[in-house]
Design a protein around this motif. Structure first.
Motif, PDB file in Angstrom:
ATOM      1  N   LYS A   1      33.180  24.477  53.392  1.00 43.24           N
ATOM      2  CA  LYS A   1      34.429  24.732  52.671  1.00 43.24           C
ATOM      3  C   LYS A   1      34.607  23.660  51.609  1.00 43.24           C
ATOM      4  CE  LYS A   1      36.780  26.541  56.848  1.00 43.24           C
ATOM      5  NZ  LYS A   1      36.938  27.927  56.434  1.00 43.24           N
ATOM      6  N   GLY A   2      35.698  23.771  50.840  1.00 43.69           N
ATOM      7  CA  GLY A   2      36.064  22.691  49.939  1.00 43.69           C
ATOM      8  C   GLY A   2      35.672  22.868  48.496  1.00 43.69           C
ATOM      9  N   LEU A   3      34.964  23.971  48.178  1.00 41.23           N
ATOM     10  CA  LEU A   3      34.629  24.309  46.797  1.00 41.23           C
ATOM     11  C   LEU A   3      35.015  25.763  46.546  1.00 41.23           C
ATOM     12  CD1 LEU A   3      31.056  22.708  46.520  1.00 41.23           C
ATOM     13  CD2 LEU A   3      33.183  21.785  45.550  1.00 41.23           C
ATOM     14  N   ILE A   4      35.052  26.163  45.281  1.00 43.51           N
ATOM     15  CA  ILE A   4      35.293  27.568  44.940  1.00 43.51           C
ATOM     16  C   ILE A   4      33.996  28.135  44.381  1.00 43.51           C
ATOM     17  CG2 ILE A   4      36.595  29.158  43.467  1.00 43.51           C
ATOM     18  CD1 ILE A   4      38.987  27.338  43.705  1.00 43.51           C
ATOM     19  N   ARG A   5      33.300  28.903  45.232  1.00 41.98           N
ATOM     20  CA  ARG A   5      31.996  29.460  44.872  1.00 41.98           C
ATOM     21  C   ARG A   5      31.908  30.888  45.382  1.00 41.98           C
ATOM     22  NH1 ARG A   5      28.399  24.914  47.810  1.00 41.98           N
ATOM     23  NH2 ARG A   5      29.626  25.829  49.498  1.00 41.98           N
ATOM     24  N   VAL A   6      31.176  31.709  44.658  1.00 46.17           N
ATOM     25  CA  VAL A   6      30.937  33.089  45.094  1.00 46.17           C
ATOM     26  C   VAL A   6      30.227  33.058  46.441  1.00 46.17           C
ATOM     27  CG1 VAL A   6      29.653  35.207  44.595  1.00 46.17           C
ATOM     28  CG2 VAL A   6      30.880  34.034  42.754  1.00 46.17           C
ATOM     29  N   GLY A   7      30.718  33.864  47.368  1.00 41.20           N
ATOM     30  CA  GLY A   7      30.152  33.944  48.700  1.00 41.20           C
ATOM     31  C   GLY A   7      30.868  33.116  49.742  1.00 41.20           C
TER      32      GLY A   7
ATOM     33  N   ILE B   1      35.042  35.109  48.488  1.00 36.16           N
ATOM     34  CA  ILE B   1      35.094  35.102  47.024  1.00 36.16           C
ATOM     35  C   ILE B   1      33.932  35.950  46.541  1.00 36.16           C
ATOM     36  CG2 ILE B   1      34.989  33.681  44.949  1.00 36.16           C
ATOM     37  CD1 ILE B   1      36.059  31.346  46.689  1.00 36.16           C
ATOM     38  N   LYS B   2      34.242  37.111  45.999  1.00 35.25           N
ATOM     39  CA  LYS B   2      33.215  38.097  45.641  1.00 35.25           C
ATOM     40  C   LYS B   2      32.665  37.871  44.239  1.00 35.25           C
ATOM     41  CE  LYS B   2      31.065  42.080  46.559  1.00 35.25           C
ATOM     42  NZ  LYS B   2      30.109  42.212  47.660  1.00 35.25           N
TER      43      LYS B   2
ATOM     44  N   MET C   1      41.576  41.812  46.291  1.00 36.64           N
ATOM     45  CA  MET C   1      42.572  41.087  45.523  1.00 36.64           C
ATOM     46  C   MET C   1      41.917  40.488  44.286  1.00 36.64           C
ATOM     47  SD  MET C   1      44.747  37.677  46.540  1.00 36.64           S
ATOM     48  CE  MET C   1      45.217  38.351  48.134  1.00 36.64           C
ATOM     49  N   LEU C   2      42.545  40.684  43.146  1.00 37.52           N
ATOM     50  CA  LEU C   2      42.077  40.090  41.901  1.00 37.52           C
ATOM     51  C   LEU C   2      43.126  39.099  41.410  1.00 37.52           C
ATOM     52  CD1 LEU C   2      39.993  39.963  39.598  1.00 37.52           C
ATOM     53  CD2 LEU C   2      41.297  41.783  38.449  1.00 37.52           C
ATOM     54  N   ILE C   3      42.725  37.850  41.301  1.00 35.17           N
ATOM     55  CA  ILE C   3      43.607  36.813  40.759  1.00 35.17           C
ATOM     56  C   ILE C   3      43.196  36.602  39.312  1.00 35.17           C
ATOM     57  CG2 ILE C   3      44.512  34.488  41.069  1.00 35.17           C
ATOM     58  CD1 ILE C   3      43.414  34.578  43.938  1.00 35.17           C
ATOM     59  N   GLU C   4      44.095  36.955  38.401  1.00 39.51           N
ATOM     60  CA  GLU C   4      43.740  36.979  36.977  1.00 39.51           C
ATOM     61  C   GLU C   4      44.181  35.707  36.258  1.00 39.51           C
ATOM     62  OE1 GLU C   4      43.646  41.417  35.389  1.00 39.51           O
ATOM     63  OE2 GLU C   4      45.662  40.868  36.050  1.00 39.51           O
TER      64      GLU C   4
ATOM     65  N   ASN D   1      38.927  34.907  36.137  1.00 36.74           N
ATOM     66  CA  ASN D   1      39.436  35.927  37.051  1.00 36.74           C
ATOM     67  C   ASN D   1      38.625  35.810  38.342  1.00 36.74           C
ATOM     68  OD1 ASN D   1      41.106  36.946  34.973  1.00 36.74           O
ATOM     69  ND2 ASN D   1      39.466  38.283  34.242  1.00 36.74           N
ATOM     70  N   VAL D   2      39.311  35.812  39.474  1.00 34.90           N
ATOM     71  CA  VAL D   2      38.643  35.613  40.759  1.00 34.90           C
ATOM     72  C   VAL D   2      38.891  36.826  41.644  1.00 34.90           C
ATOM     73  CG1 VAL D   2      38.440  34.138  42.799  1.00 34.90           C
ATOM     74  CG2 VAL D   2      38.921  33.103  40.564  1.00 34.90           C
ATOM     75  N   LEU D   3      37.814  37.481  42.037  1.00 34.11           N
ATOM     76  CA  LEU D   3      37.900  38.671  42.889  1.00 34.11           C
ATOM     77  C   LEU D   3      37.607  38.288  44.335  1.00 34.11           C
ATOM     78  CD1 LEU D   3      38.170  41.804  43.104  1.00 34.11           C
ATOM     79  CD2 LEU D   3      35.689  41.908  42.770  1.00 34.11           C
ATOM     80  N   ILE D   4      38.512  38.702  45.215  1.00 33.27           N
ATOM     81  CA  ILE D   4      38.365  38.434  46.650  1.00 33.27           C
ATOM     82  C   ILE D   4      38.187  39.759  47.375  1.00 33.27           C
ATOM     83  CG2 ILE D   4      39.516  37.518  48.705  1.00 33.27           C
ATOM     84  CD1 ILE D   4      41.042  35.648  46.684  1.00 33.27           C
ATOM     85  N   LYS D   5      37.163  39.830  48.216  1.00 36.58           N
ATOM     86  CA  LYS D   5      36.893  41.060  48.950  1.00 36.58           C
ATOM     87  C   LYS D   5      36.376  40.713  50.342  1.00 36.58           C
ATOM     88  CE  LYS D   5      34.663  45.567  48.298  1.00 36.58           C
ATOM     89  NZ  LYS D   5      33.760  46.366  47.442  1.00 36.58           N
ATOM     90  N   GLU D   6      36.948  41.366  51.353  1.00 41.39           N
ATOM     91  CA  GLU D   6      36.535  41.176  52.749  1.00 41.39           C
ATOM     92  C   GLU D   6      36.520  39.705  53.142  1.00 41.39           C
ATOM     93  OE1 GLU D   6      32.815  43.219  52.925  1.00 41.39           O
ATOM     94  OE2 GLU D   6      33.741  45.212  52.953  1.00 41.39           O
ATOM     95  N   GLY D   7      37.551  38.975  52.677  1.00 38.63           N
ATOM     96  CA  GLY D   7      37.734  37.582  53.069  1.00 38.63           C
ATOM     97  C   GLY D   7      36.884  36.570  52.339  1.00 38.63           C
TER      98      GLY D   7
END
Length: 373
Positions: free
Chosen positions: A314-320, A26-27, A1-4, A18-24
């Motif tokens: 949890k609680g932040l938006i970070r890759v991984g 944040i990629k 999923m790509l959230i643009e 842009n945030v890419l989500i892969k296999e559950g």
């Protein structure tokens, strides 16, 4: 999923990407120019939810409560122990965990009662229950026995669990519990702070360096002088403003809903509580925004700090990180409509009031579990 082209906001961040989500997870996060139409935040974590199951499924059940939570942007819930039977034994806590796992909606962390049957007389078997949870509370019932509270704090220090204390009369019991904490130590979290006197006690003890956490409920920072039965009660404007200042000054750690659904009949009979988890964010944002409290601070109160207290990554938006996320239209104003609540509880005095900040999507590990559109 790509959230643009979303505006990414957490405790520390505010940028368009842009945030890419892969296999559950944040990629990838790719920053871009301009302003995003919608806001992406870490999903909310509620340390204080009454899911009513087992025993009171006519008020709420594990499925309806979790679906209501997802509608409100929550993916992690701490379910309180005042069920039937009381969550003071392994069989009951295993039922809640197993049924929640089967539903595969929110992450549910059951809270065990501090005392058997919530009676305030005998502490539960900590050796057994610590295998299943590290949260203990007699919420709804104050632990009036000073010796029981003292023993509980000692045990919390020994075993490393947290006591979530319900205090009534509020300031009197908070003062007692903080004095005991200062004397013997332990792990204390104060539930649903609502009065100016309580905030002053919290400020004084935190300024002395005492280590504890506390919460406010969204309805206490949204309204005041309201004749509607909640526990603790709606307070005066002075109390309300003290809670706002407590948030601004960093003394209040989290916003927790105290979502307490009731049937119409039970509410008519005087049962205290409010069904609010579906509109908790909108209520908090609508009120706090008027006082200059920004989305970074709200994210800290509703996502980062609860995660930190619970020991969750949890609680932040970070890759991984797990893609536990909520997408919000901050510009949309809408009316609270209890008839549209997913929760079985329609008990909310703010029905038909306008709030701002519509939850559009809620994701847990990349799965869209609520979609407004």
């Amino acid at each position: 999923m790509l959230i643009e082209r979303v505006r990414v906001i957490d405790k520390d961040s505010d940028y368009t990407a842009n945030v890419l989500i892969k296999e559950g997870k944040i990629k990838e996060i790719t920053k871009c120019d301009g302003e995003g139409k919608y806001v992406l935040m870490p999903a909310f974590i509620d340390m204080h939810t009454h899911l009513r199951s087992p025993g009171y499924e006519y008020k709420e059940d594990l499925e309806s409560g979790q679906k209501a939570a997802l509608k409100g942007g929550y993916t992690t819930l701490c379910s309180m122990a005042n069920t039937l039977p009381v969550c003071d034994n392994e069989k009951t806590i295993e039922y809640i965990k197993d049924e929640s796992k089967r539903l595969n909606l929110c992450e549910v962390i059951p809270v065990c009662s501090v005392t058997r049957n919530l009676e305030g007389k005998e502490i539960v078997n900590i050796d057994n229950m610590i295998k299943h949870t590290n949260l203990f509370s007699d919420d709804g019932n104050t632990i009036f026995s000073q010796s029981i509270m003292k023993d509980s704090l000692n045990l919390s220090k020994e075993y490393g669990f947290k006591i979530l204390t319900h205090c009534q009369p509020e300031a009197k019991i908070i003062k007692r519990d903080l004095n005991l904490l200062e004397e013997i130590g332990g792990n204390l979290h104060i539930c649903h702070v609502s009065s100016k006197d309580s905030v002053e006690l919290i400020k004084n003890h935190k300024d002395k360096g005492l280590d504890f956490t506390c919460e406010v409920a969204p309805h206490h920072i949204y309204g005041y002088d309201i004749d509607y039965k909640v526990n603790p009660s709606f307070r005066s404007k002075e109390d309300f403003e003290s809670l706002i200042e407590g948030i601004k000054d960093g003394y209040i750690d989290i916003i927790a809903t105290d979502h307490a659904p009731h049937s119409a009949e039970d509410k008519m009979k005087g049962s205290p509580g409010i069904s609010n988890i579906e509109v908790a964010f909108s209520m908090a944002y609508t009120s706090l925004n008027k006082y200059g409290i920004d989305l970074n601070k709200i994210s800290e109160l509703m996502s980062y700090n609860p995660a930190k207290i619970l020991g969750l990554n949890k609680g932040l938006i970070r890759v991984g990180d797990d893609a536990d996320l909520v997408l919000i239209d901050m510009d949309e104003e809408y009316e609270i409509d209890t008839n549209d609540f997913v929760s079985k509880g329609k008990n909310n005095p703010f029905n038909k009031e306008k709030v701002k900040g519509r939850i559009l999507k809620t994701m847990r590990k990349g799965r869209v579990l609520y979609d407004y559109r």
